[in-house]
Design a protein around this motif. Sequence first.
Motif, PDB file in Angstrom:
ATOM      1  N   GLY A 172       0.753  -1.373  -0.414  1.00  0.00           N
ATOM      2  CA  GLY A 172       0.271  -0.043  -0.179  1.00  0.00           C
ATOM      3  C   GLY A 172       0.668   1.552  -0.236  1.00  0.00           C
ATOM      4  N   TYR A 173       1.587   1.262   0.896  1.00  0.00           N
ATOM      5  CA  TYR A 173       2.375   2.864   1.492  1.00  0.00           C
ATOM      6  C   TYR A 173       4.012   1.828   1.013  1.00  0.00           C
ATOM      7  N   LEU A 190       3.398   5.096   7.465  1.00  0.00           N
ATOM      8  CA  LEU A 190       2.394   5.760   6.620  1.00  0.00           C
ATOM      9  C   LEU A 190       1.488   7.030   7.072  1.00  0.00           C
ATOM     10  N   THR A 223      -3.470   9.450   2.580  1.00  0.00           N
ATOM     11  CA  THR A 223      -3.110   7.747   3.917  1.00  0.00           C
ATOM     12  C   THR A 223      -4.257   6.893   3.096  1.00  0.00           C
ATOM     13  N   VAL A 242      -4.176   2.306   2.224  1.00  0.00           N
ATOM     14  CA  VAL A 242      -4.658   1.538   3.018  1.00  0.00           C
ATOM     15  C   VAL A 242      -5.879   1.298   2.196  1.00  0.00           C
ATOM     16  N   LYS A 296      -3.583  -1.367   0.383  1.00  0.00           N
ATOM     17  CA  LYS A 296      -3.111  -2.536   0.732  1.00  0.00           C
ATOM     18  C   LYS A 296      -4.227  -3.344   0.608  1.00  0.00           C
ATOM     19  N   ASN A 313      -4.702   0.698   9.149  1.00  0.00           N
ATOM     20  CA  ASN A 313      -3.165   0.399   8.776  1.00  0.00           C
ATOM     21  C   ASN A 313      -2.096  -0.533   9.649  1.00  0.00           C
ATOM     22  N   GLU A 355      -1.613  -4.096   9.936  1.00  0.00           N
ATOM     23  CA  GLU A 355       0.548  -4.617   9.790  1.00  0.00           C
ATOM     24  C   GLU A 355       0.261  -6.194  10.804  1.00  0.00           C
TER      25      GLU A 355
END
Length: 425
Positions: free
Chosen positions: A11-12, A22, A58, A62, A65, A280, A284
Amino acid sequence: MRFETKCVQSGYEPKNGEPRVLPIVQSTTYKYDTADAMGALFDLKSDGFFYTRLANPTVDAVEKKIASLEGGVCAVMTSSGQAASTFAVLNICKAGDHVISSSAIYGGTFNLFNKTLRDLGISFTFVSPDITSEELDKLYRENTKCVFGETISNPSLDVLDIERFARSAHSHGVPLIVDNTFATPVNCRPFEFGADIVTHSTTKYMDGHACALGGVVVDSGNFDWSASGKYPMLTEPDESYHGVTYTKTFGKAAYGVKMRTHLMRDFGSMQSPQNAFLLNLGLETLFLRMERHCSNALKVAKHLESLIPEGKITWVKYPDLESNKDHALAKKYFPNGSCGVISFSVAGGREGALKFMEGLRLAAIVTHVADARTCVLHPASTTHRQLSDKELEECGVTPDLIRFSTGIENVDDIIEDIDNALKPI
Ligand SMILES: *Cc1c(COP(=O)(O)O)cnc(C)c1O
């Protein structure tokens, strides 16, 4: 990247010198050098951000992701799971259309469909997830636009036979939408079994810490919107958006782009950058937490089941128990475990349930489910309070049902807490 790595890393992607974590882009707006440059964004001719109601860096990271975790082509995040369910249906249904939905769904979704969307002119037929394929076949109409169900239903814990429902929907030219909140993409990726659209209340396991409300709609990109002529909103020019034809311009991402440019533009139920940041963090560690939720829940469910002969526990429902009616489906769809939620009842029905719950110390009584802390809820007197007894029965929520959301604590503490609360029962 393998699945666990995607949870942590996708994602980031910071460029040279950019923040490793992020960043929260707390800005509603974005500056451009020329009006033309911004005009190209409005025309959807170039990629970029112009207003946070439609997209924010932002939130965008996400979304990417979650799309990658589910194996979809794009994702649209919303302010809550309710907004996600609303958008998933309204993106392809309008007044006069018809939807077939499993009746084993979250109480809020049931109300949304049965009351609010019905009042807007969309009709619904509710079916048991155990309906035979022949019976299901008979329920499609000319104006049926989609089929909806939950991978593992909240709180009745029925397992949807995704492959069977997808086959049925596709044979009638409509997509299958699956709310995958309880299984999460760690335990099940409905696209691999033929579902076309996936929704989540990210408020639950995905966030995992009971910090941030949120929802998401993920598009597999696999459904052919042009084949049946049933979806002019995607296959014919949208006059409210410069005459764009979503399927022509955006191909596999048509459904997702239309949701953003149309529903998000008009209803504005976007995810806030703050909440996306918190979500986010949850994502993780999602794969680590789900493993523990499932192993703890299986131990708790087996323990509860072992108390049935003593008469303190009347029944236990958990898809991973061999005694469960959906055990074969659970093994097929969730070989690594289903979720952390168990439903059961204690002696004394509704009263017994309330007494038991008051005796718990570690497990808290909260209107929530699927977070790191063990929690418990009596749906018939809380989340499902608005439903009639008949509707309760249709949703598989009997008045004695206790929804137990097993957290990630040491399982021996959870079991001790249950045993203590059962003493006066
Ligand atoms: C909680 C929940 C919803 C609604 O989500 P909110 O984030 O509370 O709006 C939808 N579907 C399922 C399966 C849920 O558990």
